[in-house]
Design an enzyme around this catalytic site. Sequence first.
Site, PDB file in Angstrom:
ATOM      1  N   MET A   1      18.040  45.964  20.752  1.00 23.48           N
ATOM      2  CA  MET A   1      18.984  45.294  20.606  1.00 23.48           C
ATOM      3  C   MET A   1      18.725  44.226  19.958  1.00 23.48           C
ATOM      4  SD  MET A   1      19.753  45.973  24.671  1.00 23.48           S
ATOM      5  CE  MET A   1      19.199  45.491  25.815  1.00 23.48           C
TER       6      MET A   1
ATOM      7  N   HIS B   1      10.615  40.299  17.167  1.00 21.15           N
ATOM      8  CA  HIS B   1       9.725  39.977  17.900  1.00 21.15           C
ATOM      9  C   HIS B   1       8.694  41.466  16.918  1.00 21.15           C
ATOM     10  CE1 HIS B   1       8.990  42.441  20.794  1.00 21.15           C
ATOM     11  NE2 HIS B   1       9.838  42.414  21.376  1.00 21.15           N
TER      12      HIS B   1
ATOM     13  N   HIS C   1       8.980  44.733  17.552  1.00 23.10           N
ATOM     14  CA  HIS C   1      10.125  45.391  17.235  1.00 23.10           C
ATOM     15  C   HIS C   1      10.027  45.805  15.486  1.00 23.10           C
ATOM     16  CE1 HIS C   1      12.286  43.585  20.087  1.00 23.10           C
ATOM     17  NE2 HIS C   1      12.615  44.676  20.679  1.00 23.10           N
TER      18      HIS C   1
ATOM     19  N   LYS D   1       5.379  51.143  25.065  1.00 22.15           N
ATOM     20  CA  LYS D   1       5.695  50.273  26.193  1.00 22.15           C
ATOM     21  C   LYS D   1       7.252  49.766  27.505  1.00 22.15           C
ATOM     22  CE  LYS D   1       7.424  45.143  27.011  1.00 22.15           C
ATOM     23  NZ  LYS D   1       8.361  45.592  27.921  1.00 22.15           N
TER      24      LYS D   1
ATOM     25  N   LEU E   1       4.335  42.028  24.054  1.00 24.82           N
ATOM     26  CA  LEU E   1       5.050  41.373  23.674  1.00 24.82           C
ATOM     27  C   LEU E   1       6.664  41.481  24.782  1.00 24.82           C
ATOM     28  CD1 LEU E   1       4.222  40.765  20.487  1.00 24.82           C
ATOM     29  CD2 LEU E   1       3.362  39.360  21.892  1.00 24.82           C
ATOM     30  N   SER E   2       7.465  40.700  24.754  1.00 24.43           N
ATOM     31  CA  SER E   2       8.408  41.475  25.248  1.00 24.43           C
ATOM     32  C   SER E   2      10.142  40.065  24.794  1.00 24.43           C
ATOM     33  CB  SER E   2       8.318  41.621  26.275  1.00 24.43           C
ATOM     34  OG  SER E   2      10.066  41.448  27.217  1.00 24.43           O
TER      35      SER E   2
END
Length: 282
Positions: free
Chosen positions: A26, A30, A33, A146, A181-182
Site C-alpha cells: 500500500m 520502508h 518492504h 509480520k 518496522l511498520s
Amino acid sequence: MKVISSIQELRDQLRGQNRAAFVPTMGNLHEGHLSLMRLARQHGDPVVASIFVNRLQFGPNEDFDKYPRTLQEDIEKLQSEGVYVLFAPSERDMYPEPQEYRVEPPHDLGDILEGEFRPGFFKGVCTVVMKLFSCAQPRVAVFGKKDYQQLMIVRRMVQQFALPIDIVPAETVRAEDGLALSSRNRYLSPDERAEAPVLYRTLHDVRDTVLGGDRASADLLAVEARARAALEQRGWKPDYVAIRKRVDLQAPTREEFLAGEPLVILTAAKLGATRLIDNLEI
C-alpha cells in the site's frame, strides 16, 4: 522501471513473463518492504511491485483518507532495488464500477484475532489481492510474516482456488531494539517509540514461559492473561496476546501442546493512538 496504472497495460507489459515475482503493497515504503523486493528477486524474474491503498480493507473507524501516500519517494526506492514494473493504479483503475463481488475468508481464520477487532478487513484484503493476482498473473508472490494472519489467509486462498502461484513468506525486519518496522511507527511520539520495543519483549517473555516450564502443567490461557496484564500496567491497550497453532491459527488442544505442535504467539496493542501488531514463532 516502468510505472503503470492501467490493468491492460500491465498485462501487455508482462505478457510472456512466466516467472514474475510479485510484491503487493500500500506504499509508504520502508526497509521492510524493500527486503520483500530482494527476496522476490531470489524467487523469480522480473520483480513486479504494486502500490494501491485499498479502500475495501478500511473499517468505519479507520481513516482511509489519512493513510500516508508517498508515491514519488516510493518510486525512487523501488528503482534502487531494480524492480521491473510498478503497478500503481488509481481507485478508478482498480474499481471502475462498484466491487459487488468479494472474496471472503473462512470464519475460522478470518474472524479471529485481527478479524475480530477489524471486521471486514480480511474480506477487503482477499478481494484486492485476488484482483491484483489476476492483473499481474505472477508465478511467485511475497508476503511478510509480520502480518502473519494475512499471510496464512492468502496462502489458504491460493490453495483453495488452485491458483498457480507460490506464496513465499518473508521474515520480519526489525529495528536494532526489536521493534518491527511498520508504516505506523511514524505516528509514535519519542516517548512512545522508546516504549514500543516492549511489545516484542513481551512475546519473548511468553515464549520463555511456554518453553521453560513443565508442559504438562502449563496453562496457556493464564500465560496470555498475564502478558496482557503486563502490557496494561505499562499503559498499553492490548487487543489480544494469543498462543496459536501455526498451521491454522486455532488454539492448541492440551494433547497438541504436549505433542510439541509448532506454535506462534500473536499480539496487537495500542500505544497511545497507534496500534501495533507483532508475532513470534515458537
